[in-house]
Design an enzyme around this catalytic site. Structure first.
Site, PDB file in Angstrom:
ATOM      1  CE  LYS A  77      -0.386  14.604  13.443  1.00 13.03           C
ATOM      2  NZ  LYS A  77      -0.005  14.806  14.817  1.00 13.03           N
ATOM      3  CG  PHE A 115      20.977  19.023 -13.754  1.00 13.11           C
ATOM      4  CD1 PHE A 115      20.762  20.168 -14.512  1.00 13.11           C
ATOM      5  CD2 PHE A 115      22.133  18.931 -12.995  1.00 13.11           C
ATOM      6  CE1 PHE A 115      21.697  21.194 -14.523  1.00 13.11           C
ATOM      7  CE2 PHE A 115      23.076  19.955 -12.992  1.00 13.11           C
ATOM      8  CZ  PHE A 115      22.854  21.088 -13.754  1.00 13.11           C
ATOM      9  CG  ASN A 121      13.811  15.516  -3.752  1.00 11.35           C
ATOM     10  OD1 ASN A 121      14.673  16.375  -3.644  1.00 11.35           O
ATOM     11  ND2 ASN A 121      12.734  15.683  -4.511  1.00 11.35           N
TER      12      ASN A 121
HETATM   13  N1  CTP Z   1      12.133  16.416 -14.491  1.00 13.46           N
HETATM   14  C1  CTP Z   1      11.046  17.245 -14.680  1.00 13.46           C
HETATM   15  N2  CTP Z   1       9.797  16.829 -14.302  1.00 13.46           N
HETATM   16  C2  CTP Z   1       9.626  15.624 -13.724  1.00 13.46           C
HETATM   17  C3  CTP Z   1      10.737  14.776 -13.511  1.00 13.46           C
HETATM   18  C4  CTP Z   1      11.979  15.202 -13.905  1.00 13.46           C
HETATM   19  O1  CTP Z   1      11.199  18.342 -15.210  1.00 13.46           O
HETATM   20  N3  CTP Z   1       8.405  15.259 -13.365  1.00 13.46           N
HETATM   21  C5  CTP Z   1      13.449  16.888 -14.946  1.00 13.46           C
HETATM   22  C6  CTP Z   1      14.470  17.123 -13.867  1.00 13.46           C
HETATM   23  O2  CTP Z   1      14.446  18.455 -13.435  1.00 13.46           O
HETATM   24  C7  CTP Z   1      15.775  16.783 -14.582  1.00 13.46           C
HETATM   25  C8  CTP Z   1      15.393  15.720 -15.581  1.00 13.46           C
HETATM   26  O3  CTP Z   1      13.985  15.858 -15.763  1.00 13.46           O
HETATM   27  O4  CTP Z   1      16.275  17.858 -15.313  1.00 13.46           O
HETATM   28  C9  CTP Z   1      15.705  14.314 -15.167  1.00 13.46           C
HETATM   29  O5  CTP Z   1      15.173  14.059 -13.899  1.00 13.46           O
HETATM   30  P1  CTP Z   1      15.297  12.615 -13.229  1.00 13.46           P
HETATM   31  O6  CTP Z   1      14.568  12.616 -11.941  1.00 13.46           O
HETATM   32  O7  CTP Z   1      16.751  12.208 -13.240  1.00 13.46           O
HETATM   33  O8  CTP Z   1      14.603  11.745 -14.341  1.00 13.46           O
HETATM   34  P2  CTP Z   1      13.196  11.110 -14.452  1.00 13.46           P
HETATM   35  O9  CTP Z   1      12.584  11.602 -15.716  1.00 13.46           O
HETATM   36  O10 CTP Z   1      12.399  11.321 -13.211  1.00 13.46           O
HETATM   37  O11 CTP Z   1      13.585   9.597 -14.651  1.00 13.46           O
HETATM   38  P3  CTP Z   1      13.993   8.470 -13.552  1.00 13.46           P
HETATM   39  O12 CTP Z   1      13.338   8.875 -12.272  1.00 13.46           O
HETATM   40  O13 CTP Z   1      13.469   7.237 -14.149  1.00 13.46           O
HETATM   41  O14 CTP Z   1      15.491   8.495 -13.498  1.00 13.46           O
END
Ligand code: CTP
Length: 393
Positions: free
Chosen positions: A286, A322, A207
């Site tokens: 690959k 976050f 990402n």
């Molecule tokens: N996070 C984490 N482990 C994951 C996904 C997310 O620790 N597998 C943590 C991120 O570091 C962040 C928080 O969870 O602090 C929210 O991440 P976000 O990507 O916004 O949320 P998701 O739980 O993935 O929800 P969605 O994708 O539905 O918004």
């Protein structure tokens, strides 16, 4: 942290004097109010006018013929928060260690009441000489701060210790000296940056996270006195001074590293952009175009939620998450407060943050949402450190 601080920059006669120009520029940019003292030999490398043009309030070059000061070496450091001698030659270290005051620089060092820091710059043999080492030891015993030196290629062609630290490194160390230690000895675990899920040995899913916010938080925590462990996804960012770094690639590696470390920490800040899914069947070779007529199919499996896993531990640390959203910021962030069972989510809109140096965030808790004005990622990190300090102390 340096804003409004009165700093006297002492420049002595080393080729590294050219780096002091950048040092002064950076100090001024950080809001410090700087005056400069130069020795005669420093003026052979750079001129007083250079420092004036770069924002020095005044440049003192001699104890004599100075119409602005009655006694320049006394006036120079009056009300100063710090006297920073950079570059500091072997000669000035020797004079300062002995209390010799035979020019405006050495006299000002002797006459000061504020702390003094030296950033040595000299040839490796001069640095390693017993006399210099003895002088440095004496200065440290007397309470002086010694910044560096660094090792590397020297102006004279030799390799080794003796190079002056880079201006950015000196600034980082000074910021530490001026920071209130609101997280003194608190152990903080942070994740930052993107994760990368391999599809085959040359491709993967990742990402756009730069890691800047997580690294800025690691730096701010360290400056506040915390012992920081940073679990970082792939990023080229430099590790902040004093931070212990563990590099990982995939979300699962990040999960394992965090679970390994977490019991030793009192605070967990989950800033990383973690991939929610990994490829269940990554190819070991690959994937070649045209090898079969079929379009390759990727099968996904879910990654563990690192933040939720930590927050659900029996002796969970204070957890901060976050949330990067594209819409319904507060509602989505508050849903995460409940779903992940964390007291605080720092919420921001993706379009406000990704890859940029500044951001607009809201601190979302169960019963309140506190928006912060748009600010640099460093300032947001400082605000978060203050908030965490309030909660954990
Ligand atoms: N996070 C984490 N482990 C994951 C996904 C997310 O620790 N597998 C943590 C991120 O570091 C962040 C928080 O969870 O602090 C929210 O991440 P976000 O990507 O916004 O949320 P998701 O739980 O993935 O929800 P969605 O994708 O539905 O918004």
């Amino acid at each position: 942290m340096l804003s409004g601080q009165k700093i006297v920059l002492g420049v002595t006669g080393s080729i590294a004097a050219y780096k002091s120009c950048e040092l002064l520029r950076l100090l001024t940019k950080k809001g410090a109010v700087c005056s400069v003292i130069m020795t005669e030999s420093a003026q052979r490398f750079v001129t007083p006018l250079t420092f004036k043009a770069l924002g020095a309030k005044e440049v003192i070059t001699s104890d004599w013929n100075d119409p602005e000061h009655t006694i320049p070496h006394i006036d120079a450091t009056r009300d100063a928060a710090l006297f920073l001698v950079a570059p500091a030659t072997a000669n000035i270290l020797a004079k300062a260690a002995q209390g010799i005051a035979d020019d405006v620089m050495s006299a000002a060092i002797l006459a000061r009441r504020c702390p003094v820091a030296f950033a040595p710059a000299m040839n490796i043999n001069m640095w390693q000489n017993q006399a210099t080492q003895r002088n440095v030891k004496q200065l440290m015993q007397d309470g002086a701060i010694i910044l560096g030196p660094a090792a590397g290629e020297q102006a004279c062609g030799d390799m080794g210790s003796g190079r002056m630290l880079e201006p950015t490194e000196i600034i980082e160390l000074l910021e530490g000296a001026f920071s209130p230690r609101v997280l003194d000895r608190c152990r903080v675990l942070i994740t930052a940056g993107p994760t990368f899920e391999p599809i085959d040995p040359v491709r993967g899913i990742t990402n756009l996270s730069s890691g800047k916010q997580g690294f800025a938080i690691a730096k701010a925590c360290a400056l506040a006195g915390a012992e920081v462990t940073l679990v970082a996804g792939r990023t080229h960012l430099k590790t902040p001074a004093g931070v212990r770094r563990i590099d990982v690639t995939t979300a699962y590696e990040m999960y394992r590293a965090v679970m390994n470390e977490v019991s030793r920490h009192e605070v967990f800040i989950s800033v990383a952009a973690v991939a929610d899914w990994r490829i269940a069947n990554p190819a070991t070779h690959k994937i070649k175009k045209g090898y079969t007529s079929d379009t390759p199919e990727l099968i996904f499996e879910e990654n563990p939620d690192i933040l939720a896993s930590v927050a659900s531990l029996e002796n969970a640390p204070y957890c901060v998450g976050f949330a990067a959203e594209t819409d319904n910021l507060i509602d989505n962030a508050r849903a995460k407060v409940y779903r992940k069972r964390v007291p605080l989510i720092v919420a921001n809109l993706v379009q406000d943050a990704l890859g940029q140096d500044s951001n607009t965030v809201v601190f979302v808790e169960r019963d309140q949402a506190t928006p912060l004005a748009r600010a640099s990622k460093e300032q947001i990190a400082q605000a978060l450190v203050a908030k965490i300090a309030q909660e954990v102390n």
